[in-house]
Design an enzyme around this catalytic site. Structure first.
Site, short mmCIF file in Angstrom:
data_model
loop_
_atom_site.label_atom_id
_atom_site.label_comp_id
_atom_site.label_asym_id
_atom_site.label_seq_id
_atom_site.Cartn_x
_atom_site.Cartn_y
_atom_site.Cartn_z
N ASP A 176 0.86 -1.20 0.00
CA ASP A 176 0.00 0.00 0.00
C ASP A 176 0.90 1.24 0.00
O ASP A 176 1.89 1.29 0.72
CB ASP A 176 -0.91 -0.02 1.24
CG ASP A 176 -2.06 0.96 1.12
OD1 ASP A 176 -3.22 0.52 1.02
OD2 ASP A 176 -1.80 2.19 1.10
N HIS A 206 -6.79 -5.65 2.53
CA HIS A 206 -5.65 -5.08 3.23
C HIS A 206 -5.14 -6.13 4.20
O HIS A 206 -5.91 -6.62 5.04
CB HIS A 206 -6.06 -3.86 4.05
CG HIS A 206 -6.64 -2.73 3.27
ND1 HIS A 206 -5.94 -1.58 2.99
CD2 HIS A 206 -7.87 -2.56 2.70
CE1 HIS A 206 -6.71 -0.74 2.31
NE2 HIS A 206 -7.88 -1.32 2.12
N HIS A 220 -11.87 -1.66 -7.20
CA HIS A 220 -11.42 -2.99 -7.61
C HIS A 220 -11.21 -3.75 -6.29
O HIS A 220 -10.48 -3.26 -5.42
CB HIS A 220 -10.11 -2.91 -8.41
CG HIS A 220 -9.60 -4.26 -8.87
ND1 HIS A 220 -9.66 -4.66 -10.19
CD2 HIS A 220 -9.06 -5.29 -8.18
CE1 HIS A 220 -9.17 -5.90 -10.29
NE2 HIS A 220 -8.80 -6.30 -9.08
N HIS A 248 -10.10 -5.45 -3.14
CA HIS A 248 -8.77 -5.59 -2.53
C HIS A 248 -8.93 -5.90 -1.05
O HIS A 248 -9.86 -5.45 -0.39
CB HIS A 248 -7.93 -4.33 -2.73
CG HIS A 248 -8.61 -3.07 -2.31
ND1 HIS A 248 -9.53 -2.43 -3.10
CD2 HIS A 248 -8.51 -2.33 -1.18
CE1 HIS A 248 -9.97 -1.35 -2.48
NE2 HIS A 248 -9.37 -1.27 -1.31
P1 AMP Z 1 -9.85 1.30 0.33
O1 AMP Z 1 -10.26 2.46 1.17
O2 AMP Z 1 -10.11 -0.01 1.00
O3 AMP Z 1 -10.43 1.37 -1.07
O4 AMP Z 1 -8.27 1.38 0.22
C1 AMP Z 1 -7.58 1.76 -0.91
C2 AMP Z 1 -6.11 1.67 -0.57
O5 AMP Z 1 -5.37 1.72 -1.78
C3 AMP Z 1 -5.59 2.78 0.33
O6 AMP Z 1 -5.03 2.20 1.52
C4 AMP Z 1 -4.54 3.48 -0.52
O7 AMP Z 1 -3.43 3.92 0.23
C5 AMP Z 1 -4.17 2.39 -1.51
N1 AMP Z 1 -3.66 2.84 -2.80
C6 AMP Z 1 -4.21 3.76 -3.64
N2 AMP Z 1 -3.46 3.91 -4.74
C7 AMP Z 1 -2.42 3.04 -4.62
C8 AMP Z 1 -1.29 2.71 -5.43
N3 AMP Z 1 -1.09 3.32 -6.61
N4 AMP Z 1 -0.42 1.79 -4.98
C9 AMP Z 1 -0.62 1.18 -3.79
N5 AMP Z 1 -1.66 1.45 -2.98
C10 AMP Z 1 -2.54 2.36 -3.38
#
Ligand code: AMP
Length: 121
Positions: free
Chosen positions: A36, A109, A105, A107
């Site tokens: 992340d 964590h 998309h 994901h």
């Molecule tokens: P969510 O709120 O569950 O949709 O979390 C999205 C996560 O994606 C956040 O923790 C961001 O820091 C992470 N994120 C967004 N863009 C990127 C990226 N280009 N590379 C890695 N992590 C990302």
């Protein structure tokens, strides 16, 4: 299966297509695991399917058994890579507006490397 509501221009779709950079820690036919960019813990890895699934509901309905199994195998791979077998970690999925999902998309964590604290503050 292609989801007609899926936004092909979201950042994780670009990472899967290798149009955007990511710090990848594990990859196979079905999944991608990468760091992340705004880590909330010493270990903060995102585990995503390569298929076009916008969220956990979409995935639960439309993914194949093989794609679903690959996510669990990915959890195990990341746990092994970062040596979290004994200390544990937290795996979170945010879904939709109420779940505060930002990237459309699916994901997961995976957070570890320290005591992650209580689940909801
Ligand atoms: P969510 O709120 O569950 O949709 O979390 C999205 C996560 O994606 C956040 O923790 C961001 O820091 C992470 N994120 C967004 N863009 C990127 C990226 N280009 N590379 C890695 N992590 C990302």
């Amino acid at each position: 299966m292609t989801n007609s509501n899926y936004d092909k221009n979201n950042i994780f779709a670009k990472i899967i297509r290798k149009e955007a950079k990511a710090n990848i820690v594990f990859e196979n036919k079905h999944i991608l695991c990468f760091k992340d960019i705004f880590p909330k813990a010493p270990v903060h890895i995102l585990i995503i399917p390569k298929g076009q699934f916008k969220d956990i509901f979409d995935f639960s309905i439309n993914a194949t058994s093989e794609e679903k199994k690959a996510i669990y195998d990915g959890f195990a791979e990341v746990i092994k890579i970062f040596g979290l077998e004994l200390d544990g970690c937290r795996i979170i999925n945010n879904f939709g507006n109420d779940g505060r999902q930002e990237v459309p998309h699916l994901h997961f964590h995976l957070l570890g490397g320290k005591d992650i604290g209580s689940m909801i503050s």
